[in-house]
Write a protein that holds these residues in place. Structure first.
Motif, PDB file in Angstrom:
ATOM      1  N   SER A  58       0.745  -1.203   0.138  1.00  0.00           N
ATOM      2  CA  SER A  58      -0.069  -0.120  -0.174  1.00  0.00           C
ATOM      3  C   SER A  58       0.988   1.440   0.231  1.00  0.00           C
ATOM      4  CB  SER A  58      -1.206   0.445   1.176  1.00  0.00           C
ATOM      5  OG  SER A  58      -0.101   0.240   2.679  1.00  0.00           O
ATOM      6  N   HIS A  59       1.113   1.593  -1.258  1.00  0.00           N
ATOM      7  CA  HIS A  59       1.236   3.688  -0.737  1.00  0.00           C
ATOM      8  C   HIS A  59      -0.039   4.666  -0.270  1.00  0.00           C
ATOM      9  CE1 HIS A  59       2.721   7.006  -3.186  1.00  0.00           C
ATOM     10  NE2 HIS A  59       2.673   8.002  -1.974  1.00  0.00           N
ATOM     11  N   LEU A  60       0.392   4.786   0.957  1.00  0.00           N
ATOM     12  CA  LEU A  60      -0.572   6.494   1.589  1.00  0.00           C
ATOM     13  C   LEU A  60       0.211   7.450   1.588  1.00  0.00           C
ATOM     14  CD1 LEU A  60      -0.489   3.602   5.505  1.00  0.00           C
ATOM     15  CD2 LEU A  60      -2.163   4.150   3.183  1.00  0.00           C
ATOM     16  N   CYS A  61      -0.321   8.022   0.350  1.00  0.00           N
ATOM     17  CA  CYS A  61      -0.437   9.110   0.122  1.00  0.00           C
ATOM     18  C   CYS A  61      -0.875  10.344   1.230  1.00  0.00           C
ATOM     19  CB  CYS A  61      -0.778   9.556  -1.713  1.00  0.00           C
ATOM     20  SG  CYS A  61      -0.312  11.070  -1.784  1.00  0.00           S
ATOM     21  N   ARG A  62      -0.460  10.886   2.109  1.00  0.00           N
ATOM     22  CA  ARG A  62      -0.513  11.859   3.012  1.00  0.00           C
ATOM     23  C   ARG A  62      -0.537  13.230   2.658  1.00  0.00           C
ATOM     24  NH1 ARG A  62       2.031   8.830   8.643  1.00  0.00           N
ATOM     25  NH2 ARG A  62       0.310   6.867   8.600  1.00  0.00           N
ATOM     26  N   ALA A  63      -1.767  13.819   2.074  1.00  0.00           N
ATOM     27  CA  ALA A  63      -1.400  15.223   1.350  1.00  0.00           C
ATOM     28  C   ALA A  63      -1.259  16.536   1.756  1.00  0.00           C
ATOM     29  CB  ALA A  63      -2.237  15.541   0.256  1.00  0.00           C
ATOM     30  N   ALA A 116       2.933   4.789  -8.331  1.00  0.00           N
ATOM     31  CA  ALA A 116       2.141   3.366  -8.423  1.00  0.00           C
ATOM     32  C   ALA A 116       2.645   2.748  -9.894  1.00  0.00           C
ATOM     33  CB  ALA A 116       0.949   3.664  -9.817  1.00  0.00           C
ATOM     34  N   GLU A 117       3.462   3.675 -10.339  1.00  0.00           N
ATOM     35  CA  GLU A 117       3.734   3.167 -11.692  1.00  0.00           C
ATOM     36  C   GLU A 117       4.807   2.150 -11.510  1.00  0.00           C
ATOM     37  OE1 GLU A 117       2.484   5.546 -15.666  1.00  0.00           O
ATOM     38  OE2 GLU A 117       4.466   5.957 -14.505  1.00  0.00           O
ATOM     39  N   SER A 118       5.816   2.879 -10.460  1.00  0.00           N
ATOM     40  CA  SER A 118       7.357   2.243 -10.282  1.00  0.00           C
ATOM     41  C   SER A 118       6.886   1.994  -8.808  1.00  0.00           C
ATOM     42  CB  SER A 118       7.846   3.626 -10.170  1.00  0.00           C
ATOM     43  OG  SER A 118       7.254   4.877  -9.019  1.00  0.00           O
ATOM     44  N   ASN A 119       5.932   1.479  -8.001  1.00  0.00           N
ATOM     45  CA  ASN A 119       5.929   0.215  -6.750  1.00  0.00           C
ATOM     46  C   ASN A 119       6.007   1.486  -5.540  1.00  0.00           C
ATOM     47  OD1 ASN A 119       4.538  -1.799  -8.498  1.00  0.00           O
ATOM     48  ND2 ASN A 119       7.021  -1.867  -9.158  1.00  0.00           N
ATOM     49  N   VAL A 120       5.822   2.443  -5.360  1.00  0.00           N
ATOM     50  CA  VAL A 120       6.148   3.292  -4.630  1.00  0.00           C
ATOM     51  C   VAL A 120       5.253   2.769  -3.652  1.00  0.00           C
ATOM     52  CG1 VAL A 120       5.930   5.521  -3.099  1.00  0.00           C
ATOM     53  CG2 VAL A 120       6.896   4.364  -5.437  1.00  0.00           C
ATOM     54  N   THR A 121       5.921   2.435  -2.125  1.00  0.00           N
ATOM     55  CA  THR A 121       4.738   2.078  -1.283  1.00  0.00           C
ATOM     56  C   THR A 121       5.288   2.720   0.149  1.00  0.00           C
ATOM     57  OG1 THR A 121       5.897  -0.138  -0.460  1.00  0.00           O
ATOM     58  CG2 THR A 121       4.459  -0.339  -1.965  1.00  0.00           C
ATOM     59  N   GLY A 122       4.119   2.611   1.065  1.00  0.00           N
ATOM     60  CA  GLY A 122       4.065   3.131   2.727  1.00  0.00           C
ATOM     61  C   GLY A 122       3.706   4.728   2.562  1.00  0.00           C
ATOM     62  N   ALA A 123       4.178   4.684   3.515  1.00  0.00           N
ATOM     63  CA  ALA A 123       3.119   6.080   4.439  1.00  0.00           C
ATOM     64  C   ALA A 123       4.669   7.037   4.131  1.00  0.00           C
ATOM     65  CB  ALA A 123       2.930   6.507   5.421  1.00  0.00           C
ATOM     66  N   LEU A 124       4.241   8.406   3.234  1.00  0.00           N
ATOM     67  CA  LEU A 124       5.000   9.072   2.753  1.00  0.00           C
ATOM     68  C   LEU A 124       3.883  10.586   2.403  1.00  0.00           C
ATOM     69  CD1 LEU A 124       6.279   7.289  -0.435  1.00  0.00           C
ATOM     70  CD2 LEU A 124       7.459   8.394   2.056  1.00  0.00           C
ATOM     71  N   ASN A 125       4.674  11.806   3.382  1.00  0.00           N
ATOM     72  CA  ASN A 125       4.094  12.956   2.723  1.00  0.00           C
ATOM     73  C   ASN A 125       4.197  13.605   1.784  1.00  0.00           C
ATOM     74  OD1 ASN A 125       3.215  12.692   6.083  1.00  0.00           O
ATOM     75  ND2 ASN A 125       5.344  13.631   6.838  1.00  0.00           N
ATOM     76  N   ALA A 126       3.013  13.969   0.623  1.00  0.00           N
ATOM     77  CA  ALA A 126       2.714  15.108  -0.160  1.00  0.00           C
ATOM     78  C   ALA A 126       2.813  16.543   0.235  1.00  0.00           C
ATOM     79  CB  ALA A 126       2.126  13.698  -1.326  1.00  0.00           C
ATOM     80  N   VAL A 127       3.693  16.704   0.216  1.00  0.00           N
ATOM     81  CA  VAL A 127       3.930  17.787   0.756  1.00  0.00           C
ATOM     82  C   VAL A 127       4.378  19.056   0.631  1.00  0.00           C
ATOM     83  CG1 VAL A 127       2.485  17.692   3.093  1.00  0.00           C
ATOM     84  CG2 VAL A 127       5.556  17.772   2.685  1.00  0.00           C
ATOM     85  N   GLY A 128       4.396  20.624   0.001  1.00  0.00           N
ATOM     86  CA  GLY A 128       5.320  21.296  -0.596  1.00  0.00           C
ATOM     87  C   GLY A 128       6.011  21.794   0.049  1.00  0.00           C
ATOM     88  N   GLU A 129       7.180  22.584  -0.120  1.00  0.00           N
ATOM     89  CA  GLU A 129       7.916  24.019   0.560  1.00  0.00           C
ATOM     90  C   GLU A 129       7.525  24.462   1.513  1.00  0.00           C
ATOM     91  OE1 GLU A 129      11.383  21.999   0.959  1.00  0.00           O
ATOM     92  OE2 GLU A 129      11.254  20.980  -0.779  1.00  0.00           O
TER      93      GLU A 129
END
Length: 242
Positions: A58-63, A116-129
């Protein structure tokens, strides 16, 4: 499995620079009605279900705060639109050193697909600078022509006069309650290491203002002060005893 989650899952928003290992809120109990007050708990529950279904795939994309052209929430675009609307004084919260943090919706969408195409997984903070509120506000003013001056009021005064935080009608968007120093200053190091690419925030701001102009600078907004409310507040602030 990709889940677009949220940094609202985190239990503590007071510390800047925190990463994905920070404690999250307890999951919302099944059958509980969703409200804005339990949004974070709901996102935690969704993350748990994703992990149960897909385990380590699972990729948990924390926006974080999402902005850019077409933003229907009216948050990030309020300030450039306000400076562009007219040259009257602009009421702002006195928080020059507070952080703002935006991720352009186009960058977020591109990364979700690439991850998704590169099989990234885990919880990751999708935030800017992180960008200081003062720098963001000045960029808004300059983009709009640089003519309107600002009137900075303390947070206590604003809250005492009925101004709302963050993102509702008659609010000052991006202004947060005390204890939220880390809400708009989370680490994006892990996501950037996993391929997240971010355009300059000034480009997002410029494109946002262009979109605001297309949609109408005087339209009714979901977030921000109405013109009559702002004028009333400015008059009240100026009328205070010296």
């Amino acid at each position: 499995m990709t889940v677009v989650s949220s940094c609202s899952v985190y239990a503590d928003h007071s510390v800047a620079g925190t990463a994905e290992d920070a404690q999250v809120l307890p999951p919302l109990a099944p059958g509980t009605a969703l409200t804005m007050e339990n949004y974070g708990e709901a996102k935690t529950a969704i993350e748990q279900w994703a992990r149960a279904l897909a385990a380590d795939k699972s990729h948990l994309c924390r926006a974080g705060l999402i902005g850019g052209p077409g933003d229907g929430s009216d948050r990030y675009g309020y300030w450039p639109a306000r400076f562009a609307r007219d040259d009257d004084p602009v009421l702002v919260p006195d928080i020059p050193a507070d952080s703002t943090q935006i991720i352009d919706v186009r960058d977020l969408a591109a990364w979700i697909v690439a991850a998704a195409e590169s099989n990234v997984t885990g919880a990751l903070n999708a935030v800017g600078e992180p960008v200081l509120f003062a720098a963001y506000l000045e960029a808004c003013r300059q983009l709009a022509g640089g003519k309107a001056r600002t009137v900075a009021a303390p947070g206590e005064w604003l809250a005492g006069h009925g101004v709302n935080y963050w993102a509702v009608p008659d609010s000052l968007p991006l202004w947060l309650p005390p204890g939220h120093d880390g809400f708009s200053a989370r680490s994006n190091s892990a996501a950037r290491g996993a391929g997240l690419r971010l355009r300059p925030w000034t480009q997002t701001l410029r494109d946002t203002l262009e979109d605001e102009r297309r949609r109408g600078l005087t339209r009714e907004r979901k977030a921000g002060l109405r013109p009559d409310t702002e004028r009333t507040l400015l008059a009240a602030y100026r009328a205070q005893p010296a």
